[in-house]
Design an enzyme around this catalytic site. Structure first.
Site, PDB file in Angstrom:
ATOM      1  CD  GLU A 126      28.088 -22.673 -21.480  1.00  0.00           C
ATOM      2  OE1 GLU A 126      28.228 -23.633 -20.714  1.00  0.00           O
ATOM      3  OE2 GLU A 126      27.740 -21.545 -21.109  1.00  0.00           O
TER       4      GLU A 126
ATOM      5  NE  ARG B 225      28.895 -28.033 -21.339  1.00  0.00           N
ATOM      6  CZ  ARG B 225      29.914 -28.756 -20.917  1.00  0.00           C
ATOM      7  NH1 ARG B 225      30.864 -29.078 -21.748  1.00  0.00           N
ATOM      8  NH2 ARG B 225      29.981 -29.169 -19.663  1.00  0.00           N
TER       9      ARG B 225
ATOM     10  CE  LYS C 173      26.750 -31.603 -18.878  1.00  0.00           C
ATOM     11  NZ  LYS C 173      27.104 -31.040 -17.623  1.00  0.00           N
TER      12      LYS C 173
ATOM     13  NE  ARG D 285      53.536 -26.942 -19.121  1.00  0.00           N
ATOM     14  CZ  ARG D 285      54.821 -27.066 -18.832  1.00  0.00           C
ATOM     15  NH1 ARG D 285      55.403 -28.242 -18.867  1.00  0.00           N
ATOM     16  NH2 ARG D 285      55.533 -26.015 -18.515  1.00  0.00           N
TER      17      ARG D 285
ATOM     18  CG  ASN E 126      24.343 -22.551 -18.326  1.00  0.00           C
ATOM     19  OD1 ASN E 126      24.694 -23.329 -17.438  1.00  0.00           O
ATOM     20  ND2 ASN E 126      25.163 -22.157 -19.268  1.00  0.00           N
TER      21      ASN E 126
ATOM     22  CG  HIS F  70      24.345 -18.410 -11.514  1.00  0.00           C
ATOM     23  ND1 HIS F  70      24.808 -18.502 -12.801  1.00  0.00           N
ATOM     24  CD2 HIS F  70      24.488 -19.647 -10.988  1.00  0.00           C
ATOM     25  CE1 HIS F  70      25.217 -19.745 -13.035  1.00  0.00           C
ATOM     26  NE2 HIS F  70      25.026 -20.453 -11.943  1.00  0.00           N
TER      27      HIS F  70
ATOM     28  CG  HIS G 112      23.352 -25.250  -8.397  1.00  0.00           C
ATOM     29  ND1 HIS G 112      23.482 -23.960  -8.849  1.00  0.00           N
ATOM     30  CD2 HIS G 112      23.315 -26.042  -9.496  1.00  0.00           C
ATOM     31  CE1 HIS G 112      23.535 -23.966 -10.173  1.00  0.00           C
ATOM     32  NE2 HIS G 112      23.431 -25.231 -10.585  1.00  0.00           N
TER      33      HIS G 112
ATOM     34  CD  GLU H 151      20.961 -28.776 -12.458  1.00  0.00           C
ATOM     35  OE1 GLU H 151      20.713 -28.523 -13.648  1.00  0.00           O
ATOM     36  OE2 GLU H 151      21.545 -27.965 -11.699  1.00  0.00           O
TER      37      GLU H 151
HETATM   38  P1  NAD Z   1      27.933 -31.319  -3.322  1.00  0.00           P
HETATM   39  O1  NAD Z   1      29.077 -31.853  -4.040  1.00  0.00           O
HETATM   40  O2  NAD Z   1      28.171 -30.235  -2.341  1.00  0.00           O
HETATM   41  O3  NAD Z   1      27.144 -32.497  -2.614  1.00  0.00           O
HETATM   42  C1  NAD Z   1      25.998 -32.202  -1.874  1.00  0.00           C
HETATM   43  C2  NAD Z   1      26.090 -32.780  -0.442  1.00  0.00           C
HETATM   44  O4  NAD Z   1      25.827 -34.185  -0.511  1.00  0.00           O
HETATM   45  C3  NAD Z   1      27.436 -32.626   0.205  1.00  0.00           C
HETATM   46  O5  NAD Z   1      27.259 -32.361   1.578  1.00  0.00           O
HETATM   47  C4  NAD Z   1      28.052 -34.000   0.003  1.00  0.00           C
HETATM   48  O6  NAD Z   1      29.049 -34.303   0.948  1.00  0.00           O
HETATM   49  C5  NAD Z   1      26.869 -34.880   0.178  1.00  0.00           C
HETATM   50  N1  NAD Z   1      26.940 -36.192  -0.451  1.00  0.00           N
HETATM   51  C6  NAD Z   1      27.525 -36.522  -1.603  1.00  0.00           C
HETATM   52  N2  NAD Z   1      27.267 -37.796  -1.916  1.00  0.00           N
HETATM   53  C7  NAD Z   1      26.515 -38.280  -0.897  1.00  0.00           C
HETATM   54  C8  NAD Z   1      25.925 -39.524  -0.646  1.00  0.00           C
HETATM   55  N3  NAD Z   1      26.019 -40.526  -1.523  1.00  0.00           N
HETATM   56  N4  NAD Z   1      25.224 -39.684   0.498  1.00  0.00           N
HETATM   57  C9  NAD Z   1      25.082 -38.657   1.367  1.00  0.00           C
HETATM   58  N5  NAD Z   1      25.598 -37.438   1.184  1.00  0.00           N
HETATM   59  C10 NAD Z   1      26.304 -37.261   0.045  1.00  0.00           C
HETATM   60  O7  NAD Z   1      26.826 -30.742  -4.345  1.00  0.00           O
HETATM   61  P2  NAD Z   1      26.243 -31.277  -5.727  1.00  0.00           P
HETATM   62  O8  NAD Z   1      24.831 -30.847  -5.732  1.00  0.00           O
HETATM   63  O9  NAD Z   1      26.579 -32.675  -5.979  1.00  0.00           O
HETATM   64  O10 NAD Z   1      27.048 -30.411  -6.778  1.00  0.00           O
HETATM   65  C11 NAD Z   1      27.004 -28.997  -6.770  1.00  0.00           C
HETATM   66  C12 NAD Z   1      28.310 -28.516  -7.349  1.00  0.00           C
HETATM   67  O11 NAD Z   1      28.418 -28.992  -8.681  1.00  0.00           O
HETATM   68  C13 NAD Z   1      28.406 -27.004  -7.419  1.00  0.00           C
HETATM   69  O12 NAD Z   1      29.686 -26.626  -7.012  1.00  0.00           O
HETATM   70  C14 NAD Z   1      28.201 -26.700  -8.903  1.00  0.00           C
HETATM   71  O13 NAD Z   1      28.888 -25.547  -9.298  1.00  0.00           O
HETATM   72  C15 NAD Z   1      28.759 -27.934  -9.543  1.00  0.00           C
HETATM   73  N6  NAD Z   1      28.179 -28.240 -10.864  1.00  0.00           N
HETATM   74  C16 NAD Z   1      29.031 -28.501 -11.867  1.00  0.00           C
HETATM   75  C17 NAD Z   1      28.551 -28.818 -13.127  1.00  0.00           C
HETATM   76  C18 NAD Z   1      29.504 -29.147 -14.223  1.00  0.00           C
HETATM   77  O14 NAD Z   1      29.066 -29.294 -15.366  1.00  0.00           O
HETATM   78  N7  NAD Z   1      30.770 -29.316 -13.932  1.00  0.00           N
HETATM   79  C19 NAD Z   1      27.173 -28.902 -13.342  1.00  0.00           C
HETATM   80  C20 NAD Z   1      26.313 -28.644 -12.279  1.00  0.00           C
HETATM   81  C21 NAD Z   1      26.839 -28.323 -11.031  1.00  0.00           C
HETATM   82  N1  GLY Z   2      25.899 -27.866 -16.242  1.00  0.00           N
HETATM   83  C1  GLY Z   2      26.040 -27.114 -17.428  1.00  0.00           C
HETATM   84  C2  GLY Z   2      27.078 -27.641 -18.348  1.00  0.00           C
HETATM   85  O1  GLY Z   2      27.691 -28.626 -18.081  1.00  0.00           O
HETATM   86  O2  GLY Z   2      27.300 -27.054 -19.359  1.00  0.00           O
END
Ligand code: NAD
Ligand code: GLY
Length: 348
Positions: free
Chosen positions: A224, A228, A214, A112, A232, A239, A252, A176
């Site tokens: 949100e 917030r 942020k 939980r 997006n 998307h 992304h 971003e």
């Molecule tokens: P990711 O986590 O897939 O990382 C991108 C790539 O970089 C992967 O292959 C990873 O293994 C590699 N990597 C990570 N750190 C590294 C390093 N230091 N050196 C070399 N390679 C490295 O992608 P991302 O762009 O970090 O994140 C995208 C994800 O985040 C999506 O799933 C998206 O939905 C999510 N997201 C979440 C939020 C939120 O607010 N929670 C906001 C934006 C995106």
């Molecule tokens: N990345 C959008 C949010 O965190 O709300």
């Protein structure tokens, strides 16, 4: 440097984002580090040298967005059970946004809810995903459709980890950063126009500034209900692009770059943004070799796909626009013909 995320309603959930060299982290509880094979190979030993815990365990997941699913979530939860983590134990998300979102979700449901910490290793995760407590996984119906709001206890952003990041991944994070500047801070946008983020000092300033934006937004609207959603900006279009290209053509952040340019074309039609400012935004994105153009096969199909978005409700699409540079506006009343016209121009 430090930014505080102050959550108005529940001060016990407030936390700090520490920006700078990772210091020794000491815990008197069991700790499970969740990471993936790429990050583990590059940085896990370094991380382990920075942690002292009652017991330190690790789980290494396969790398990729396609593994942001129930199977991986289950692997994390099984590791929690196997190592008999209790309610005082802690998860550490060590990786990009994929690892961060999944680890946060696992932490939110294990017994939980237990604490977790974010140590993001991509630029995108440092400036956006690790802060704000959105957690989740994907399923066959779409991205991030299963999840929770579960805030980390702390976030540690050390830009040294970014030195091994591939150039495309770095640029995806810059998209971003540009998003935050365009929608919230004109001075920051102009600073980005004058400074190169491949310089370490500039990068640290930009990371700090983006996290501060942020944190401020999340403090105002944790779940949100309003402001917030501005984070997006570009995402409604992104998307659809990601979906149509089966999540395999664009990262992304790259899709977000194209999405911001598309949103701007529509914003010009609504007199929210002038053409000159739209060009400045496009030029800044292109400086980091981000894509700004997508060929739409069918405008109608593209339009219909907007309705899959989480922000579309009651047959209305909510668009986030830049209102000038540094401002924002959300609109759910844009006529379909105006949208189709803008889409037609975007892909011309
Ligand atoms: P990711 O986590 O897939 O990382 C991108 C790539 O970089 C992967 O292959 C990873 O293994 C590699 N990597 C990570 N750190 C590294 C390093 N230091 N050196 C070399 N390679 C490295 O992608 P991302 O762009 O970090 O994140 C995208 C994800 O985040 C999506 O799933 C998206 O939905 C999510 N997201 C979440 C939020 C939120 O607010 N929670 C906001 C934006 C995106
Ligand atoms: N990345 C959008 C949010 O965190 O709300």
């Amino acid at each position: 440097m430090q930014v505080n995320v102050v959550l108005n309603k529940q001060s016990s959930k407030d936390y700090s984002v520490h920006i700078g060299k990772l210091e020794k982290l000491v815990f008197d509880t069991k700790v499970l580090v969740v990471t993936n094979s790429t990050v583990a190979a590059l940085h896990l030993e370094t991380l382990k040298n920075h942690i002292a815990a009652k017991e330190l365990h690790t789980i290494i997941l396969p790398d990729g967005e396609m593994y942001k699913n129930f199977e991986s979530l289950n692997l994390i939860l099984n590791a929690c059970f196997e190592h008999r983590l209790d309610r005082q134990s802690l998860l550490i998300a060590f990786g990009g946004g994929v690892i961060g979102d999944m680890t946060g979700f696992a932490a939110s449901i294990y017994q939980r809810g237990i604490n977790f910490i974010q140590i993001p290793t991509t630029l995108l995760a440092q400036v956006d995903a690790s802060v704000g407590g959105k957690t989740g996984i994907n399923n066959s119906y779409g991205k991030n459709l299963i999840g929770s709001f579960w805030q980390p206890r702390a976030v540690y952003c050390d830009s040294t980890f970014l030195q091994t990041l591939p150039k495309r991944e770095f640029a995806a994070g810059v998209a971003e950063i540009i998003k935050m500047a365009v929608t919230f801070d004109k001075n920051f946008f102009e600073w980005l126009e004058r400074h190169d983020l491949s310089d370490e000092t500039n990068l640290k300033i930009a990371i700090h500034k983006s996290i501060a934006i942020k944190a401020d937004v999340v403090s105002q609207d944790e779940t949100e209900k309003g402001i917030r959603a501005v984070l997006n900006y570009g995402h409604t279009f992104a998307h659809v692009i990601e979906n149509q290209t089966h999540y395999s053509t664009y990262l992304h952040g790259e899709a977000v770059a194209i999405g911001m340019v598309m949103a701007n074309t529509l914003a010009i039609k609504l007199n929210l943004l002038n053409a000159e400012d739209a060009l400045r935004i496009k030029a800044l994105l292109e400086r980091y070799e981000l894509p700004t153009h997508y060929k739409i096969d069918s405008l109608e199909t593209f339009y219909d796909a907007f309705f899959l978005d989480k922000k579309s409700a009651n047959d209305k699409i909510t668009f986030i626009f830049a209102k000038g540079i540094g401002g924002n506006e959300m609109r759910s009343d844009v006529p379909k013909e105006t949208v189709l016209k803008a889409l037609g121009e975007s892909h011309a």
